[in-house]
Design an enzyme around this catalytic site. Structure first.
Site, PDB file in Angstrom:
ATOM      1  N   TYR A  81      -1.057   2.068  -4.511  1.00  0.00           N
ATOM      2  CA  TYR A  81      -2.292   2.592  -5.097  1.00  0.00           C
ATOM      3  C   TYR A  81      -2.107   3.355  -6.403  1.00  0.00           C
ATOM      4  CZ  TYR A  81      -4.252   1.285  -0.612  1.00  0.00           C
ATOM      5  OH  TYR A  81      -4.641   0.563   0.476  1.00  0.00           O
ATOM      6  N   PRO A  94     -12.337  -1.054  -0.665  1.00  0.00           N
ATOM      7  CA  PRO A  94     -13.070  -1.896   0.283  1.00  0.00           C
ATOM      8  C   PRO A  94     -14.419  -1.275   0.627  1.00  0.00           C
ATOM      9  CG  PRO A  94     -11.449  -0.613   1.457  1.00  0.00           C
ATOM     10  CD  PRO A  94     -11.315  -0.234   0.008  1.00  0.00           C
TER      11      PRO A  94
END
Length: 628
Positions: A81, A94
């Site tokens: 990330y 998401p």
């Protein structure tokens, strides 16, 4: 029953070096050319040699394990990330799509939002009291207690953009007060809604009253400010630089501080005028539909953004770095059950007298900031146009039929994904399926490499050997593929996967200021980390589904939710890639699932089978997640 608490979890093991290297070669042999594989095999053997580089790095990893709660956590978080420079919407964040709501008027819509906020506060109270019952593993090796640490980051963390690397900020400071406000986004404006006043939580009636005031304030065009939230849709380096410019003004610093310290965002979205399909709702959750719709009504750095659309499109989009998909599911399910189980309380009981109006966050926008906004808008519009999404419900059968075959539903669907991809592109590619490592302290995920040689043999038999190979042999190959998938799943969830181990070896070499070992500059290693298929099982017990974007430009995101009599697939790809098409892939999945069913009905003998059901995996993704 699972009664152990998360702090009883053991430390993540470091797998044996030779085991990982052997598995790496096995995973990649059929995915690269023979010549490339010969080269890789020689590089790996040199790395593994007695007294060689591999052993030195392995020893350092074992030492690191002794000194840390989880030896891979920081390496993994940065690699997956924080180092990623792509925009968060579509590429990393998401979304969970809730059932379509039917709002008859503005009161209905705001009542739902007030009820949702009340549910969030209810859930946060459970977290604050450490009163959440511990999760237990389901599926493979069921019953093991799972680490609960991710839950405590839901409402208390923030992803701060950086020029080279982002920072995941945790608000555990004893100096800073506990956040007692939610940020409401409405018409691209941001408002501070205090949810605790004089040590008392606002009831739903008061929340509703405050939301009405916010909607009225947002409608005042004279007061309207530029849609600063659009800056958070940009690449992480671009947003970090823009944030530095914004921070020069004290008014802007105050506004940023209020957003960064809030419990969560609730985005009151304008109607999109689009048909209320699952796909259109999913697009709204993932990117807001573009600058002319609701993309400016977001702040993507915050972990939880609940979206309430006036047209009934509702859900949540999450910044993925603090937690996995299962945590998002559990929180969302709690909220939907709370809202279903407790009717909206609009009784005027013990109301806070004379609530002061919520505060609009102010921004001072210099011409430089206006220019940065214009640049962000262009890139966002391109991203919105590029995403090709297909939410598809396979209705012929679900996980019950697969269980009747004595097969793991997850392994079965993974093999089906391999066959569908092969039928579309006549090749097998590196595949990421997220596997939870929450059996261990601070566990996140490792990768199940679903593109096994056994799956390859099955897909070839079902495609190229259609006429020549007897169906009974195809059935045997299906069983081999299912067993290989299940065995790899067990390795991954017990800390014996290869991806985190290889990452650890690579990063420890970097820390030791070594030249990057050849195993990590080799073409095979590059191919092994380019996940054209990024997949994740995100099962729910309440009607909703998860979705996310692809993790590479020529890839697919494939999220699936197996229910007893149907399976929901969310297939994503990028339109500017000529090789991929989400609708084509969804159609291939339909055909594959029917072919596999026919094969099982004719030739499977479940009584002889020994594969246990399911996997204990979760959340996105081979990401940048992951994905989800």
């Amino acid at each position: 029953a699972c009664i152990q608490l998360f702090f009883h979890n053991s430390k993540l093991p470091v797998p044996p070096l030779q085991q990982t290297l052997d598995m790496y070669l096995k995973c990649m042999k059929h995915l690269v050319t023979e010549e490339q594989f010969r080269k890789t095999k020689a590089i790996v053997e040199k790395f593994a040699a007695s007294g060689g580089l591999g052993e030195i790095l392995q020893q350092r990893l074992l030492e690191r394990r002794e000194k840390t709660k989880n030896w891979v956590y920081d390496y993994w978080l940065e690699d997956m990330y924080l180092n990623n420079r792509l925009p968060l919407p579509v590429n990393s964040s998401p979304a969970m799509v809730f059932p379509h709501q039917k709002f008859h008027n503005q009161s209905d819509y705001l009542r739902f939002a007030a009820h949702l906020i009340s549910g969030v506060l209810d859930y946060k109270a459970l977290l604050d009291a450490h009163a959440l019952p511990p999760d237990c593993a389901r599926g493979q090796l069921a019953g093991t207690p799972l680490c609960m640490e991710q839950y405590y980051k839901l409402f208390s963390s923030y992803r701060l953009p950086g020029c080279k690397k982002d920072t995941l900020v945790a608000q555990k400071s004893s100096i800073m007060p506990e956040p007692e406000h939610v940020i409401i986004a409405c018409k691209n404006q941001f408002f501070v809604l205090d949810v605790v006043i004089n040590f008392r939580r606002l009831n739903e009636s008061d929340l509703f009253t405050q939301l009405e005031k916010i909607v009225k304030m947002a409608a005042n065009e004279q007061e309207r400010l530029p849609p600063i939230g659009l800056l958070t849709t940009d690449g992480r380096t671009e947003w970090a630089k823009a944030r530095e410019v914004i921070m020069k003004d004290s008014t802007n610093r105050d506004s940023l501080d209020m957003i960064e310290r809030c419990i969560c965002l609730v985005c009151l979205d304008e109607p999109t005028m689009l048909e209320p399909t699952d796909t259109n709702h999913a697009l709204q959750m993932l990117h807001g539909g573009g600058v002319d719709k609701n993309s400016g009504n977001r702040w993507y750095d915050k972990p939880m953004q609940f979206i309430v659309g006036m047209d009934g499109a509702c859900g949540v989009v999450c910044e993925h770095s603090p937690f996995e998909g299962i945590v998002l599911v559990q929180c969302s399910e709690h909220l939907l059950k709370y809202m279903r189980g407790s009717p909206a309380k609009l009784v005027r009981a013990a109301s806070v007298s004379e609530l002061s109006a919520p505060r609009r966050l102010r921004w001072k926008c210099s011409p430089e900031i206006q220019g940065l906004l214009a640049s962000s808008v262009d890139k966002l519009q391109s991203l919105v146009r590029n995403l090709d999404l297909n939410v598809y419900k396979f209705k012929v059968y679900g996980k019950e039929f697969i269980k009747e075959q004595k097969m793991s539903p997850d392994a079965y669907i993974q093999v089906a994904l391999q066959l569908a991809f092969y039928r579309c592109q006549r090749r097998q590619v590196c595949t990421y399926e997220s596997a939870s490592t929450r059996r261990f302290q601070d566990g996140r995920v490792d990768n199940i490499r679903s593109a096994t040689i056994e799956a390859f043999e099955f897909v070839k038999a079902m495609t190229e050997g259609k006429s020549s190979l007897p169906d009974s042999e195809k059935m045997q190959k299906l069983w081999s593929a299912i067993n290989a998938q299940t065995n790899y799943t067990v390795l991954a969830i017990t800390g014996m996967g290869i991806d985190n181990h290889l990452l650890g070896l690579r990063e420890i070499a970097l820390e030791m200021k070594m030249e990057k070992p050849e195993i990590f500059t080799d073409e095979t290693y590059m191919i092994s980390n380019h996940f054209i298929l990024s997949t994740s099982q995100v099962p729910t017990t309440v009607e909703m589904f998860c979705c996310y974007g692809p993790v590479v430009p020529n890839g697919y995101g494939a999220c699936y939710n197996p229910q007893s009599d149907h399976i929901i697939f969310c297939i994503s790809s990028f339109r500017n890639c000529k090789e991929s098409c989400s609708t084509t892939f969804a159609k291939a999945m339909e055909e594959v699932l029917l072919d596999m069913r026919d094969l099982c009905i004719k030739f499977n003998t479940p009584k002889k089978a020994s594969v246990s059901e399911g996997t204990a995996k979760q959340g996105k993704q081979g990401k940048p997640g992951s994905k989800p």
